[in-house]
Design a protein around this motif. Sequence first.
Motif, PDB file in Angstrom:
ATOM      1  N   LEU A 130       0.828  -1.202   0.000  1.00 32.47           N
ATOM      2  CA  LEU A 130       0.000   0.000   0.000  1.00 32.47           C
ATOM      3  C   LEU A 130       0.863   1.252   0.000  1.00 32.47           C
ATOM      4  N   PRO A 131       0.527   2.233  -0.857  1.00 32.24           N
ATOM      5  CA  PRO A 131       1.360   3.446  -0.947  1.00 32.24           C
ATOM      6  C   PRO A 131       1.246   4.313   0.302  1.00 32.24           C
ATOM      7  N   ILE A 132       2.343   4.962   0.628  1.00 37.24           N
ATOM      8  CA  ILE A 132       2.432   5.836   1.797  1.00 37.24           C
ATOM      9  C   ILE A 132       2.094   7.266   1.374  1.00 37.24           C
ATOM     10  N   PRO A 133       1.386   8.043   2.196  1.00 34.95           N
ATOM     11  CA  PRO A 133       1.191   9.464   1.868  1.00 34.95           C
ATOM     12  C   PRO A 133       2.538  10.177   1.780  1.00 34.95           C
ATOM     13  N   PHE A 134       2.690  11.026   0.796  1.00 32.52           N
ATOM     14  CA  PHE A 134       3.966  11.706   0.584  1.00 32.52           C
ATOM     15  C   PHE A 134       4.027  12.970   1.444  1.00 32.52           C
ATOM     16  N   THR A 135       4.138  12.772   2.752  1.00 32.22           N
ATOM     17  CA  THR A 135       4.217  13.875   3.710  1.00 32.22           C
ATOM     18  C   THR A 135       5.528  13.786   4.477  1.00 32.22           C
ATOM     19  N   PHE A 136       5.937  14.906   5.079  1.00 31.45           N
ATOM     20  CA  PHE A 136       7.177  14.921   5.850  1.00 31.45           C
ATOM     21  C   PHE A 136       7.056  14.056   7.099  1.00 31.45           C
ATOM     22  N   GLU A 137       5.886  14.038   7.704  1.00 30.59           N
ATOM     23  CA  GLU A 137       5.686  13.211   8.892  1.00 30.59           C
ATOM     24  C   GLU A 137       5.839  11.732   8.544  1.00 30.59           C
ATOM     25  N   ALA A 138       5.223  11.308   7.435  1.00 24.45           N
ATOM     26  CA  ALA A 138       5.326   9.913   7.020  1.00 24.45           C
ATOM     27  C   ALA A 138       6.754   9.562   6.628  1.00 24.45           C
ATOM     28  N   ALA A 139       7.442  10.493   5.984  1.00 25.92           N
ATOM     29  CA  ALA A 139       8.835  10.247   5.601  1.00 25.92           C
ATOM     30  C   ALA A 139       9.706  10.042   6.832  1.00 25.92           C
ATOM     31  N   LYS A 140       9.514  10.872   7.841  1.00 25.89           N
ATOM     32  CA  LYS A 140      10.313  10.768   9.066  1.00 25.89           C
ATOM     33  C   LYS A 140      10.073   9.440   9.772  1.00 25.89           C
ATOM     34  N   LYS A 141       8.805   9.031   9.899  1.00 31.54           N
ATOM     35  CA  LYS A 141       8.481   7.782  10.586  1.00 31.54           C
ATOM     36  C   LYS A 141       8.981   6.585   9.790  1.00 31.54           C
ATOM     37  N   THR A 142       8.820   6.612   8.472  1.00 28.24           N
ATOM     38  CA  THR A 142       9.277   5.510   7.635  1.00 28.24           C
ATOM     39  C   THR A 142      10.792   5.369   7.718  1.00 28.24           C
ATOM     40  N   ALA A 143      11.492   6.495   7.666  1.00 30.45           N
ATOM     41  CA  ALA A 143      12.955   6.468   7.763  1.00 30.45           C
ATOM     42  C   ALA A 143      13.408   5.938   9.114  1.00 30.45           C
ATOM     43  N   GLU A 144      12.699   6.307  10.170  1.00 25.10           N
ATOM     44  CA  GLU A 144      13.033   5.793  11.506  1.00 25.10           C
ATOM     45  C   GLU A 144      12.913   4.269  11.533  1.00 25.10           C
ATOM     46  N   ASN A 145      11.830   3.738  10.961  1.00 22.26           N
ATOM     47  CA  ASN A 145      11.652   2.289  10.896  1.00 22.26           C
ATOM     48  C   ASN A 145      12.770   1.626  10.094  1.00 22.26           C
ATOM     49  N   LEU A 146      13.165   2.250   9.000  1.00 17.75           N
ATOM     50  CA  LEU A 146      14.209   1.674   8.157  1.00 17.75           C
ATOM     51  C   LEU A 146      15.566   1.681   8.848  1.00 17.75           C
ATOM     52  N   GLU A 181      13.694  11.583  -0.040  1.00 16.33           N
ATOM     53  CA  GLU A 181      13.677  12.057   1.348  1.00 16.33           C
ATOM     54  C   GLU A 181      13.834  10.901   2.334  1.00 16.33           C
ATOM     55  N   VAL A 182      13.053   9.855   2.136  1.00 16.82           N
ATOM     56  CA  VAL A 182      13.104   8.707   3.052  1.00 16.82           C
ATOM     57  C   VAL A 182      14.475   8.045   3.013  1.00 16.82           C
ATOM     58  N   CYS A 183      14.986   7.796   1.820  1.00 15.02           N
ATOM     59  CA  CYS A 183      16.257   7.075   1.703  1.00 15.02           C
ATOM     60  C   CYS A 183      17.431   7.910   2.178  1.00 15.02           C
ATOM     61  N   GLU A 184      17.322   9.232   2.067  1.00 14.71           N
ATOM     62  CA  GLU A 184      18.362  10.112   2.622  1.00 14.71           C
ATOM     63  C   GLU A 184      18.317  10.085   4.144  1.00 14.71           C
ATOM     64  N   LEU A 185      17.134  10.221   4.717  1.00 13.28           N
ATOM     65  CA  LEU A 185      17.005  10.218   6.175  1.00 13.28           C
ATOM     66  C   LEU A 185      17.419   8.873   6.776  1.00 13.28           C
ATOM     67  N   ALA A 186      17.091   7.792   6.077  1.00 11.45           N
ATOM     68  CA  ALA A 186      17.391   6.452   6.590  1.00 11.45           C
ATOM     69  C   ALA A 186      18.762   5.960   6.175  1.00 11.45           C
ATOM     70  N   ASP A 187      19.383   6.632   5.215  1.00 10.71           N
ATOM     71  CA  ASP A 187      20.662   6.223   4.639  1.00 10.71           C
ATOM     72  C   ASP A 187      20.572   4.816   4.062  1.00 10.71           C
ATOM     73  N   THR A 188      19.584   4.613   3.206  1.00 15.26           N
ATOM     74  CA  THR A 188      19.425   3.350   2.497  1.00 15.26           C
ATOM     75  C   THR A 188      19.600   3.575   1.000  1.00 15.26           C
ATOM     76  N   GLY A 189      19.714   2.490   0.271  1.00 22.68           N
ATOM     77  CA  GLY A 189      19.741   2.558  -1.172  1.00 22.68           C
ATOM     78  C   GLY A 189      18.338   2.560  -1.755  1.00 22.68           C
ATOM     79  N   ILE A 190      18.274   2.597  -3.086  1.00 24.95           N
ATOM     80  CA  ILE A 190      17.007   2.594  -3.816  1.00 24.95           C
ATOM     81  C   ILE A 190      17.015   1.433  -4.809  1.00 24.95           C
ATOM     82  N   LEU A 191      15.938   0.676  -4.830  1.00 26.78           N
ATOM     83  CA  LEU A 191      15.677  -0.266  -5.906  1.00 26.78           C
ATOM     84  C   LEU A 191      14.699   0.447  -6.840  1.00 26.78           C
TER      85      LEU A 191
END
Length: 301
Positions: A130-146, A181-191
Amino acid sequence: MPRGFSVSNKRLQVMGNSRFTSGVELATGIGLRVPHYNHILSEKPAVGWFEIISENYMVEGGRALSVLDRILDQYKVVQHGVGMYPGDAGGVKFEHLRRLKRLVRRTKTPWISDHLCWGSVDGSMSHDLLPIPFTFEAAKKTAENLRIAQDFLEIPLAMENVSSYGEFKDNQMTEWQFLAEVCELADTGILLDVNNIYVSSINNGFDPMEYVNFVPAERVAQIHIAGHSRYQRFVVDTHDHPVVDPVWKLYERAIERCGPVATLLEWDGRIPSFEEVWTEAKKSETWRDTALAKREENAAA
């Protein structure tokens, strides 16, 4: 540009990500699928590498693991997951990560990929991406999980853009900005799944080439190509057809920007013979060579 966006929305100079150099960057791969088990084990085709769906092998025993061990004796295998759900508001699922880590020790995968999505609420699993809303709050929480997941697994992660069939009204940025934004905050790669980009662009009305042009190229660890199905109202990411020309052109541009990253063909529905899947996958090499030539010309200019 939305206020607070941390990744520059301009074409980034390709620097390469040393965490994802594993010997598969110049090789073509395909997904390891049950109908092809016997052919692969008996014929030993010259495939660069195989991608497995992690959850299919997170078991205690049986044929799947037996076949996987025989594949591992001869081929490099990269794990691709569908159950991490980093966008879940409830946080990471440590039991899932523990089982995933056991499989990592078995496969010695150079990285793990999964989808930038959510899929469960209060313990109930949707079994969907399921797609995530493209918001800063969602990006921050997703990056924290990652970050938690990547630290626990002790292996680099790469997040895949999912196909979508609608958009949230409260989005604060584009999909490619959110991915960056998410991958920068989490320092992950992109597929980078270029078929998903094309599918979503038709369904949601954006320019797919703009997506490819502005994704942070230095974070792209792997590229997916695939086919899809076109219906009256939507294009659906079915992975049951050959790759269409517009998707190949997105792939060519992605390689031109990102360099010789690992490329994999997905074919998951109405699976044809191994030879047909492998022939389709090998087409990527012609597109890749053209793109790398353009890349060299641009670098020399």
